[in-house]
Design a protein around this motif. Structure first.
Motif, PDB file in Angstrom:
ATOM      1  N   ILE A 145      -6.009  -6.189   7.647  1.00  0.00           N
ATOM      2  CA  ILE A 145      -6.038  -5.512   6.348  1.00  0.00           C
ATOM      3  C   ILE A 145      -7.434  -5.594   5.741  1.00  0.00           C
ATOM      4  CG2 ILE A 145      -5.149  -5.496   3.986  1.00  0.00           C
ATOM      5  CD1 ILE A 145      -2.522  -6.639   5.138  1.00  0.00           C
ATOM      6  N   ASN A 159     -12.790   1.280   4.194  1.00  0.00           N
ATOM      7  CA  ASN A 159     -12.246   2.418   3.460  1.00  0.00           C
ATOM      8  C   ASN A 159     -12.334   2.341   1.942  1.00  0.00           C
ATOM      9  OD1 ASN A 159     -10.895   4.187   5.629  1.00  0.00           O
ATOM     10  ND2 ASN A 159     -10.337   2.090   6.160  1.00  0.00           N
ATOM     11  N   TYR A 212      -9.681  -3.098   7.320  1.00  0.00           N
ATOM     12  CA  TYR A 212      -9.350  -1.751   6.841  1.00  0.00           C
ATOM     13  C   TYR A 212      -9.931  -1.522   5.439  1.00  0.00           C
ATOM     14  CZ  TYR A 212      -6.759   2.175   4.975  1.00  0.00           C
ATOM     15  OH  TYR A 212      -6.442   3.368   4.372  1.00  0.00           O
ATOM     16  N   ILE A 213      -9.769  -2.494   4.574  1.00  0.00           N
ATOM     17  CA  ILE A 213     -10.290  -2.377   3.209  1.00  0.00           C
ATOM     18  C   ILE A 213     -11.811  -2.238   3.227  1.00  0.00           C
ATOM     19  CG2 ILE A 213     -10.617  -3.620   1.026  1.00  0.00           C
ATOM     20  CD1 ILE A 213      -7.759  -4.751   1.451  1.00  0.00           C
ATOM     21  N   GLN A 216       0.907  -6.521   8.755  1.00  0.00           N
ATOM     22  CA  GLN A 216      -0.397  -6.035   8.303  1.00  0.00           C
ATOM     23  C   GLN A 216      -0.548  -4.543   8.579  1.00  0.00           C
ATOM     24  OE1 GLN A 216      -3.998  -8.522   8.770  1.00  0.00           O
ATOM     25  NE2 GLN A 216      -2.663  -9.916   9.924  1.00  0.00           N
ATOM     26  N   LEU A 243       0.077   1.826   2.513  1.00  0.00           N
ATOM     27  CA  LEU A 243      -1.045   2.089   1.609  1.00  0.00           C
ATOM     28  C   LEU A 243      -1.573   3.509   1.820  1.00  0.00           C
ATOM     29  CD1 LEU A 243      -2.655   0.544  -0.533  1.00  0.00           C
ATOM     30  CD2 LEU A 243      -4.231  -0.138   1.276  1.00  0.00           C
ATOM     31  N   LYS A 244      -1.736   3.912   3.068  1.00  0.00           N
ATOM     32  CA  LYS A 244      -2.182   5.274   3.376  1.00  0.00           C
ATOM     33  C   LYS A 244      -1.177   6.305   2.873  1.00  0.00           C
ATOM     34  CE  LYS A 244      -4.674   4.297   7.666  1.00  0.00           C
ATOM     35  NZ  LYS A 244      -4.638   4.521   9.125  1.00  0.00           N
ATOM     36  N   ASP A 269     -10.961   7.383   5.054  1.00  0.00           N
ATOM     37  CA  ASP A 269      -9.631   7.140   5.632  1.00  0.00           C
ATOM     38  C   ASP A 269      -9.578   7.635   7.061  1.00  0.00           C
ATOM     39  OD1 ASP A 269      -7.077   6.307   5.921  1.00  0.00           O
ATOM     40  OD2 ASP A 269      -6.198   7.787   4.599  1.00  0.00           O
ATOM     41  N   LYS A 274     -10.971   4.051  -2.967  1.00  0.00           N
ATOM     42  CA  LYS A 274     -10.983   4.574  -1.605  1.00  0.00           C
ATOM     43  C   LYS A 274     -12.098   5.598  -1.446  1.00  0.00           C
ATOM     44  CE  LYS A 274      -7.425   5.512   1.502  1.00  0.00           C
ATOM     45  NZ  LYS A 274      -6.057   5.900   1.679  1.00  0.00           N
ATOM     46  N   ILE A 320      -0.914  -1.423   5.786  1.00  0.00           N
ATOM     47  CA  ILE A 320      -1.944  -0.382   5.852  1.00  0.00           C
ATOM     48  C   ILE A 320      -1.311   1.010   5.879  1.00  0.00           C
ATOM     49  CG2 ILE A 320      -3.758   0.623   7.302  1.00  0.00           C
ATOM     50  CD1 ILE A 320      -4.447  -2.335   8.102  1.00  0.00           C
ATOM     51  N   GLU A 321      -0.277   1.181   6.676  1.00  0.00           N
ATOM     52  CA  GLU A 321       0.394   2.482   6.760  1.00  0.00           C
ATOM     53  C   GLU A 321       1.016   2.868   5.419  1.00  0.00           C
ATOM     54  OE1 GLU A 321       0.253   4.761   9.197  1.00  0.00           O
ATOM     55  OE2 GLU A 321      -1.172   3.343  10.071  1.00  0.00           O
TER      56      GLU A 321
END
Length: 105
Positions: free
Chosen positions: A80, A87, A83-84, A45, A52-53, A105, A102, A49-50
């Motif tokens: 996740i 952001n 995070y979603i 997970q 995705l960033k 961040d 987005k 995220i990483e």
């Protein structure tokens, strides 16, 4: 409509169990997780995220139909999902999908 929305994107990323979207839009996944069902651990997970960033993609495609299934991504992948929610905001609904954009961040 989704094709128009993503026409300037080099890749797309979904957060649902339907990988056909990549084929239909003729775009690769922005992360190695084109099939999110393979995410199994907390580290996976965090890696999602990483990636995705790092991809710098500003859109995320999520499912609006299968939210009550036992393996709903929002329930299964809590890190996740959090995070979603922190952001991304809803941009539009297309068929059975939400397109998130987005904003943080």
């Amino acid at each position: 409509k989704l094709e128009m929305l993503t026409k300037n994107d080099n890749c797309i990323q979904n957060f649902n169990y339907d990988p056909t979207i990549y084929y239909l839009l003729r775009k690769p996944s922005c992360t190695k997780f084109y099939k999110i069902f393979i995410i199994a651990t907390k580290d996976d997970q965090i890696s999602f995220i990483e990636e995705l960033k790092n991809s710098k993609i500003d859109k995320l495609i999520i499912d609006t139909v299968n939210t009550n299934i036992i393996y709903d991504p929002n329930r299964r992948f809590k890190i996740i999902s959090e995070y979603i929610s922190l952001n991304y905001i809803n941009h539009t609904d297309i068929n059975n999908f939400k397109i998130l954009v987005k904003y943080n961040d």
